[in-house]
Design a protein around this motif. Structure first.
Motif, PDB file in Angstrom:
ATOM      1  N   UNK A  67       5.579  18.922 -16.025  1.00 17.11           N
ATOM      2  CA  UNK A  67       5.203  18.841 -14.212  1.00 17.11           C
ATOM      3  C   UNK A  67       3.532  18.410 -14.271  1.00 17.11           C
ATOM      4  N   UNK A  68       2.784  19.140 -15.072  1.00 17.31           N
ATOM      5  CA  UNK A  68       1.347  18.794 -14.938  1.00 17.31           C
ATOM      6  C   UNK A  68       0.950  17.249 -14.927  1.00 17.31           C
ATOM      7  N   UNK A  69       1.514  16.807 -15.910  1.00 18.31           N
ATOM      8  CA  UNK A  69       1.180  15.482 -16.218  1.00 18.31           C
ATOM      9  C   UNK A  69       1.988  14.601 -14.871  1.00 18.31           C
ATOM     10  N   UNK A  70       2.948  15.009 -14.397  1.00 23.42           N
ATOM     11  CA  UNK A  70       3.754  14.037 -13.442  1.00 23.42           C
ATOM     12  C   UNK A  70       2.785  14.435 -12.241  1.00 23.42           C
ATOM     13  N   UNK A  71       2.311  15.669 -12.048  1.00 21.78           N
ATOM     14  CA  UNK A  71       1.540  15.722 -10.792  1.00 21.78           C
ATOM     15  C   UNK A  71       0.235  15.113 -10.960  1.00 21.78           C
ATOM     16  N   UNK A  72      -0.329  15.142 -11.853  1.00 25.21           N
ATOM     17  CA  UNK A  72      -1.659  14.304 -12.224  1.00 25.21           C
ATOM     18  C   UNK A  72      -1.372  12.718 -11.956  1.00 25.21           C
ATOM     19  N   UNK A  73      -0.291  12.384 -12.410  1.00 25.68           N
ATOM     20  CA  UNK A  73       0.144  10.814 -12.191  1.00 25.68           C
ATOM     21  C   UNK A  73       0.120  10.408 -10.885  1.00 25.68           C
ATOM     22  N   UNK A  74       0.931  11.428 -10.035  1.00 22.75           N
ATOM     23  CA  UNK A  74       1.028  11.235  -8.705  1.00 22.75           C
ATOM     24  C   UNK A  74      -0.134  11.305  -7.679  1.00 22.75           C
ATOM     25  N   UNK A  75      -1.033  12.228  -8.339  1.00 22.43           N
ATOM     26  CA  UNK A  75      -2.334  12.533  -7.554  1.00 22.43           C
ATOM     27  C   UNK A  75      -3.446  11.473  -7.794  1.00 22.43           C
ATOM     28  N   UNK A  76      -3.317  10.727  -8.778  1.00 20.18           N
ATOM     29  CA  UNK A  76      -4.334   9.698  -8.977  1.00 20.18           C
ATOM     30  C   UNK A  76      -4.469   8.809  -7.975  1.00 20.18           C
ATOM     31  N   UNK A  83       1.123   2.370  -9.305  1.00 19.36           N
ATOM     32  CA  UNK A  83       1.956   3.497  -9.507  1.00 19.36           C
ATOM     33  C   UNK A  83       3.265   3.115 -10.216  1.00 19.36           C
ATOM     34  N   UNK A  84       3.981   2.057 -10.215  1.00 20.70           N
ATOM     35  CA  UNK A  84       4.978   1.767 -10.991  1.00 20.70           C
ATOM     36  C   UNK A  84       4.469   1.567 -12.436  1.00 20.70           C
ATOM     37  N   UNK A  85       3.607   1.022 -12.686  1.00 17.57           N
ATOM     38  CA  UNK A  85       3.025   0.642 -14.054  1.00 17.57           C
ATOM     39  C   UNK A  85       2.774   1.943 -14.792  1.00 17.57           C
ATOM     40  N   UNK A  86       1.804   2.747 -14.044  1.00 17.96           N
ATOM     41  CA  UNK A  86       1.673   4.185 -14.571  1.00 17.96           C
ATOM     42  C   UNK A  86       2.684   4.893 -14.636  1.00 17.96           C
ATOM     43  N   UNK A  87       3.590   5.114 -14.015  1.00 16.45           N
ATOM     44  CA  UNK A  87       4.946   5.644 -14.053  1.00 16.45           C
ATOM     45  C   UNK A  87       5.782   5.224 -15.287  1.00 16.45           C
ATOM     46  N   UNK A  88       5.740   3.843 -15.511  1.00 15.47           N
ATOM     47  CA  UNK A  88       6.449   3.543 -16.613  1.00 15.47           C
ATOM     48  C   UNK A  88       5.792   3.721 -18.058  1.00 15.47           C
ATOM     49  N   UNK A  89       4.464   3.694 -18.076  1.00 12.32           N
ATOM     50  CA  UNK A  89       3.645   4.042 -19.128  1.00 12.32           C
ATOM     51  C   UNK A  89       3.871   5.542 -19.572  1.00 12.32           C
ATOM     52  N   UNK A  90       4.111   6.386 -18.295  1.00 13.89           N
ATOM     53  CA  UNK A  90       4.380   7.910 -18.705  1.00 13.89           C
ATOM     54  C   UNK A  90       5.689   8.195 -19.380  1.00 13.89           C
ATOM     55  N   UNK A 149       0.688  -1.235   0.023  1.00 16.96           N
ATOM     56  CA  UNK A 149      -0.086  -0.015  -0.030  1.00 16.96           C
ATOM     57  C   UNK A 149       0.718   1.235   0.039  1.00 16.96           C
ATOM     58  N   UNK A 150       0.327   2.302  -0.638  1.00 19.42           N
ATOM     59  CA  UNK A 150       1.041   3.416  -0.695  1.00 19.42           C
ATOM     60  C   UNK A 150       0.645   4.265   0.444  1.00 19.42           C
ATOM     61  N   UNK A 151       1.742   5.024   0.902  1.00 21.32           N
ATOM     62  CA  UNK A 151       1.330   6.097   2.085  1.00 21.32           C
ATOM     63  C   UNK A 151       2.376   7.199   1.923  1.00 21.32           C
ATOM     64  N   UNK A 152       1.876   8.260   2.300  1.00 23.39           N
ATOM     65  CA  UNK A 152       2.656   9.782   2.228  1.00 23.39           C
ATOM     66  C   UNK A 152       1.633  10.701   1.531  1.00 23.39           C
ATOM     67  N   UNK A 153       2.452  11.830   1.594  1.00 22.02           N
ATOM     68  CA  UNK A 153       1.919  13.179   1.173  1.00 22.02           C
ATOM     69  C   UNK A 153       2.304  13.368  -0.093  1.00 22.02           C
ATOM     70  N   UNK A 154       1.091  13.222  -1.227  1.00 25.17           N
ATOM     71  CA  UNK A 154       1.475  13.312  -2.481  1.00 25.17           C
ATOM     72  C   UNK A 154       1.733  14.873  -2.775  1.00 25.17           C
ATOM     73  N   UNK A 155       1.476  15.706  -2.065  1.00 28.11           N
ATOM     74  CA  UNK A 155       1.661  16.941  -2.315  1.00 28.11           C
ATOM     75  C   UNK A 155       3.173  17.464  -2.086  1.00 28.11           C
ATOM     76  N   UNK A 156       3.443  16.780  -0.951  1.00 32.28           N
ATOM     77  CA  UNK A 156       5.247  16.675  -0.713  1.00 32.28           C
ATOM     78  C   UNK A 156       5.811  16.156  -1.776  1.00 32.28           C
ATOM     79  N   UNK A 157       5.505  15.059  -2.197  1.00 37.16           N
ATOM     80  CA  UNK A 157       6.338  14.402  -3.527  1.00 37.16           C
ATOM     81  C   UNK A 157       6.422  15.476  -4.469  1.00 37.16           C
ATOM     82  N   UNK A 158       5.173  15.963  -5.020  1.00 38.90           N
ATOM     83  CA  UNK A 158       5.092  16.899  -6.107  1.00 38.90           C
ATOM     84  C   UNK A 158       6.108  18.280  -5.956  1.00 38.90           C
TER      85      UNK A 158
END
Length: 170
Positions: free
Chosen positions: A33-42, A50-57, A7-16
């Motif tokens: 940046x917008x696309x990365x932030x959108x990816x992280x905020x899904x 997340x790994x799969x979506x990041x790889x596809x990005x 499971x993912x935990x953590x502050x998405x805003x902090x990562x962005x």
């Protein structure tokens, strides 16, 4: 623990914000940046998603278009050599690229007896412009993309040009 159960935990805003602070001066950050932030905020609950979506990005933004097979769809085989054979059969591939340092972990002759070709891959991290200090190899695909944009794909292609496989098809 299997990755699909992490499971993912953590502050998405902090990562962005961390990405912004570290990459805001890189040439391609603001284009992506917008696309990365959108990816992280899904609303992704699990690490594997997340790994799969990041790889596809990364593939999409580096113009890499190859068929992608989800590893969870492949048969579970404990023996490494038999796993390679099963996965080659399942995916319809006839060649297997293996890192030079990992060749001894498989029985290449057994794989080749099944009609597949084994290619040792020599990979050298591509050197590209990074923002801070000395070059850090293998930092991340995102670092490469933020710093080199659409040229990222060519840096990766250059990194494998010295391999036996690439020399044989040239």
């Amino acid at each position: 623990m299997p990755i699909e159960k992490v499971l993912l935990k953590g502050d998405v805003v902090h990562h962005c914000r961390t990405l912004e602070v570290n990459y805001q001066n890189s040439p391609y950050y603001f284009y992506l940046a917008d696309e990365v932030n959108e990816l992280l905020q899904q609303p992704q609950q699990f690490l594997n998603r997340l790994c799969k979506e990041s790889f596809l990005f990364l593939c999409r933004n580096m113009a890499i278009s190859r068929p992608i097979v989800d590893a969870s769809a492949l048969p579970i085989v404990k023996d490494r050599t038999q796993r390679v054979i099963a996965w080659l059969q399942e995916t319809g591939c006839d060649e297997y690229l293996v890192e030079q340092s990992k060749v001894d972990l498989i029985r290449s002759d057994e794989i080749e007896k099944c009609g597949f070709r084994v290619w040792p891959l020599v990979y050298e991290a591509p050197r590209y412009h990074q923002l801070y200090g000395n070059f850090i190899p293998d930092l991340s695909g995102l670092d490469l993309l933020f710093n080199e944009g659409e040229q990222s794909r060519y840096f990766l292609q250059e990194a494998v040009k010295s391999s036996t496989f690439i020399e044989s098809i040239a």
